[in-house]
Design a protein around this motif. Structure first.
Motif, PDB file in Angstrom:
ATOM      1  N   LEU A  95     119.267  87.224  52.527  1.00 10.48           N
ATOM      2  CA  LEU A  95     120.063  86.778  51.387  1.00 10.48           C
ATOM      3  C   LEU A  95     121.493  87.298  51.509  1.00 10.48           C
ATOM      4  O   LEU A  95     121.703  88.463  51.834  1.00 10.48           O
ATOM      5  CB  LEU A  95     119.450  87.266  50.073  1.00 10.48           C
ATOM      6  CG  LEU A  95     118.233  86.503  49.547  1.00 10.48           C
ATOM      7  CD1 LEU A  95     117.766  87.113  48.236  1.00 10.48           C
ATOM      8  CD2 LEU A  95     118.554  85.031  49.351  1.00 10.48           C
ATOM      9  N   ARG A 113     108.414  79.555  51.983  1.00 13.28           N
ATOM     10  CA  ARG A 113     109.784  79.915  52.342  1.00 13.28           C
ATOM     11  C   ARG A 113     110.754  79.033  51.573  1.00 13.28           C
ATOM     12  O   ARG A 113     110.601  77.809  51.543  1.00 13.28           O
ATOM     13  CB  ARG A 113     110.012  79.734  53.843  1.00 13.28           C
ATOM     14  CG  ARG A 113     109.449  80.868  54.666  1.00 13.28           C
ATOM     15  CD  ARG A 113     109.814  80.727  56.115  1.00 13.28           C
ATOM     16  NE  ARG A 113     109.155  81.762  56.911  1.00 13.28           N
ATOM     17  CZ  ARG A 113     108.787  81.607  58.167  1.00 13.28           C
ATOM     18  NH1 ARG A 113     109.027  80.477  58.792  1.00 13.28           N
ATOM     19  NH2 ARG A 113     108.197  82.578  58.829  1.00 13.28           N
ATOM     20  N   MET A 170     119.082  91.914  52.323  1.00 18.80           N
ATOM     21  CA  MET A 170     118.918  91.699  50.894  1.00 18.80           C
ATOM     22  C   MET A 170     120.032  92.467  50.190  1.00 18.80           C
ATOM     23  O   MET A 170     120.492  93.488  50.699  1.00 18.80           O
ATOM     24  CB  MET A 170     117.563  92.213  50.408  1.00 18.80           C
ATOM     25  CG  MET A 170     116.375  91.353  50.825  1.00 18.80           C
ATOM     26  SD  MET A 170     116.244  89.869  49.837  1.00 18.80           S
ATOM     27  CE  MET A 170     114.557  89.376  50.195  1.00 18.80           C
ATOM     28  N   HIS A 217     116.894  80.462  59.095  1.00 21.17           N
ATOM     29  CA  HIS A 217     116.217  81.591  59.726  1.00 21.17           C
ATOM     30  C   HIS A 217     115.771  81.245  61.147  1.00 21.17           C
ATOM     31  O   HIS A 217     115.725  82.113  62.018  1.00 21.17           O
ATOM     32  CB  HIS A 217     115.037  82.065  58.878  1.00 21.17           C
ATOM     33  CG  HIS A 217     113.924  81.085  58.735  1.00 21.17           C
ATOM     34  ND1 HIS A 217     113.969  80.051  57.830  1.00 21.17           N
ATOM     35  CD2 HIS A 217     112.743  80.965  59.386  1.00 21.17           C
ATOM     36  CE1 HIS A 217     112.864  79.338  57.923  1.00 21.17           C
ATOM     37  NE2 HIS A 217     112.101  79.863  58.867  1.00 21.17           N
ATOM     38  N   ILE A 264     114.231  83.149  51.508  1.00 17.51           N
ATOM     39  CA  ILE A 264     113.280  84.076  50.899  1.00 17.51           C
ATOM     40  C   ILE A 264     111.883  83.629  51.285  1.00 17.51           C
ATOM     41  O   ILE A 264     111.551  82.450  51.155  1.00 17.51           O
ATOM     42  CB  ILE A 264     113.403  84.095  49.360  1.00 17.51           C
ATOM     43  CG1 ILE A 264     114.797  84.542  48.930  1.00 17.51           C
ATOM     44  CG2 ILE A 264     112.355  85.022  48.748  1.00 17.51           C
ATOM     45  CD1 ILE A 264     115.019  84.457  47.437  1.00 17.51           C
ATOM     46  N   GLU A 265     111.076  84.566  51.760  1.00 13.95           N
ATOM     47  CA  GLU A 265     109.678  84.273  52.065  1.00 13.95           C
ATOM     48  C   GLU A 265     108.785  85.035  51.090  1.00 13.95           C
ATOM     49  O   GLU A 265     108.920  86.247  50.936  1.00 13.95           O
ATOM     50  CB  GLU A 265     109.329  84.663  53.499  1.00 13.95           C
ATOM     51  CG  GLU A 265     107.890  84.322  53.868  1.00 13.95           C
ATOM     52  CD  GLU A 265     107.549  84.685  55.293  1.00 13.95           C
ATOM     53  OE1 GLU A 265     106.345  84.685  55.622  1.00 13.95           O
ATOM     54  OE2 GLU A 265     108.475  84.965  56.078  1.00 13.95           O
ATOM     55  N   THR A 266     107.894  84.325  50.433  1.00 12.31           N
ATOM     56  CA  THR A 266     106.997  84.951  49.463  1.00 12.31           C
ATOM     57  C   THR A 266     105.727  85.440  50.167  1.00 12.31           C
ATOM     58  O   THR A 266     105.457  85.096  51.315  1.00 12.31           O
ATOM     59  CB  THR A 266     106.624  83.967  48.346  1.00 12.31           C
ATOM     60  OG1 THR A 266     105.812  82.925  48.904  1.00 12.31           O
ATOM     61  CG2 THR A 266     107.871  83.341  47.726  1.00 12.31           C
ATOM     62  N   SER A 294     113.131  87.375  55.153  1.00  8.46           N
ATOM     63  CA  SER A 294     114.032  87.137  54.030  1.00  8.46           C
ATOM     64  C   SER A 294     115.450  87.548  54.394  1.00  8.46           C
ATOM     65  O   SER A 294     115.672  88.649  54.900  1.00  8.46           O
ATOM     66  CB  SER A 294     113.565  87.915  52.791  1.00  8.46           C
ATOM     67  OG  SER A 294     112.288  87.493  52.389  1.00  8.46           O
ATOM     68  N   GLU A 317     116.283  92.552  57.215  1.00  9.87           N
ATOM     69  CA  GLU A 317     116.024  91.594  56.151  1.00  9.87           C
ATOM     70  C   GLU A 317     117.124  91.678  55.099  1.00  9.87           C
ATOM     71  O   GLU A 317     116.924  92.176  54.012  1.00  9.87           O
ATOM     72  CB  GLU A 317     114.654  91.829  55.507  1.00  9.87           C
ATOM     73  CG  GLU A 317     113.511  91.695  56.472  1.00  9.87           C
ATOM     74  CD  GLU A 317     112.186  92.052  55.844  1.00  9.87           C
ATOM     75  OE1 GLU A 317     112.169  92.275  54.625  1.00  9.87           O
ATOM     76  OE2 GLU A 317     111.196  92.110  56.556  1.00  9.87           O
TER      77      GLU A 317
END
Length: 437
Positions: free
Chosen positions: A283, A77, A269, A132, A70-72, A281, A267
């Motif tokens: 997941l 990260r 998710m 990643h 996850i990158e904010t 990101s 990404e």
């Protein structure tokens, strides 16, 4: 360069404060802005029924069974790795992290059908970067091969006005032009160019990599490839371009790079996030990765058995004449000659077979679920199997239970599956028509 925090499933994440302890793989400390972003992300996921984090206090979160990166927005990260290996006394944290990383790579390759470059043990031991960066490295490797063999061009229909004739004259438009423009010809013709959906998506992924990678090696190669593909425009509609991605003999090399492009651009998710922020990101739910991993190795090793996943032809209730409450076991196998059937369910959870008083850590709901599978799919004529991750000295032998029914075949077996050496355990336990994992 973004801050990188590495943790494992079910770890705690707290807001950093003055004098706080150093981050570990089981409890990490991040900035307040990064923590607020995770809280907002958790709230958006909860609305769609996905549980990624659990609040453990005003300034603390507990991770769930999702792994990846996850990158904010502030650049932090968070790499989340599987938790299935216990650290030995003489083992370093770095060694433990590398084992978990390698396991996640194996499971992703199987579950997502990723074409993987086998670089050998020596190269793998040198590649000590987050998951990643491994995805980025694989994408760049396949893109470099694609460039070496040549990108595919395509004919694009162009309509324009020129002072000369080329292609097809649009007679209606020309006749309607005023006399002052009779020397201008509205024409339509095909241009053979590199602007096609596949190339646009790959270029878009490459541009994202150039911004997101922290590896000097990956950044250097990405910049070189970017210079070679300057004439390719970026995709303006990623979803539409993926729908137009073609396959076939002439696009064979594009088949290998497509899943890596999807990983970077989509990404992965569990649910769609709101807003325009696009971080690196990725997941993945460990329950699903484990299920696909077990099914893959069963198909590979059990040649005499038909292996199916997510079979759903039985229901537990009737409402009038309509069946409701579908029963959907993870894996359903049937012997091709004897027609013997076995139902398996995978659970990504660590058991302790020495804890007999605590029923080994098995949940009532899981046992009840397996009883329903035994009754409706097998009529108690064969065993049902629960598959859990193998743990040395904790769960390394099968637990055999008998359902409390008259049939002698109503057996529940709880078996360990060695995710690091799956083929060894399967091959050693196949005998006389009975499957032991």
């Amino acid at each position: 360069m973004p801050d990188l925090i590495t943790v494992r499933e079910y770890a705690y994440i707290s807001v950093a404060y003055v004098g706080c302890p150093e981050s570990t793989i089981d409890h990490a400390y991040i900035s307040e802005s990064a923590f607020e972003y995770l809280c907002d992300l958790s709230a958006s996921f909860s609305k769609n029924g996905a549980k990624i984090f659990e609040l453990a206090g005003r300034r603390k979160l507990r991770l769930d069974q999702y792994v990846g990166v996850i990158e904010t927005k502030c650049g932090t990260r968070i790499e989340i790795l599987p938790k299935h290996i216990s650290q030995t006394v003489d083992e370093s944290i770095d060694s433990l992290v590398e084992k978990e990383r390698e396991l996640l790579k194996k499971m992703l390759r199987v579950s997502l059908h990723l074409p993987y470059r086998d670089v050998g043990e020596a190269s793998l031991s040198r590649f000590k970067q987050p998951i990643h960066e491994w995805v980025i490295e694989q994408f760049l490797y396949h893109f470099e091969i694609l460039i070496q063999h040549g990108l595919r061009f395509d004919y694009q229909r162009v309509q324009e006005e020129q002072k000369y004739l080329k292609g097809q004259l649009q007679h209606v438009k020309y006749m309607r032009q005023p006399p002052a423009k009779k020397h201008i010809f509205p024409i339509e013709h095909d241009v053979y160019e590199v602007n096609r959906p596949e190339n646009r998506l790959i270029k878009t992924a490459l541009d994202l990599i150039c911004k997101k990678t922290s590896s000097p090696k990956n950044w250097k190669l990405a910049q070189e490839l970017r210079l070679m593909t300057g004439e390719i425009p970026k995709s303006q509609n990623i979803a539409q371009d993926f729908k137009q991605w073609q396959s076939g003999r002439l696009l064979a090399l594009y088949t290998d790079i497509k899943p890596w492009t999807e990983l970077i651009l989509s990404e992965y998710m569990p649910v769609s996030t709101q807003g325009s922020w696009r971080g690196m990101s990725l997941l993945f739910p460990m329950e699903k990765l484990f299920e696909h991993y077990v099914a893959y190795h069963l198909r590979r090793e059990l040649k005499d058995w038909q292996v199916s996943t997510q079979v759903s032809n039985q229901h537990i209730c009737l409402y009038g004449d309509n069946p409701i409450f579908r029963l959907r076991p993870d894996i359903y196998i049937q012997h091709k000659q004897t027609k013997r059937k076995i139902v398996l369910d995978t659970k990504w959870k660590l058991l302790d077979q020495t804890n007999r008083a605590g029923r080994f850590g098995l949940k009532d709901s899981d046992i009840q679920q397996m009883f329903a599978y035994s009754h409706y799919y097998l009529e108690h004529s064969s065993e049902v199997i629960l598959v859990y991750p193998y743990q040395l000295n904790k769960f390394d032998n099968e637990i055999s239970l008998k359902f409390n029914v008259d049939s002698g075949e109503a057996i529940l077996r709880v078996v360990p599956f060695n995710v690091e050496k799956p083929e060894n355990l399967i091959n050693s336990c196949i005998s006389s028509g009975t499957v032991c994992l």
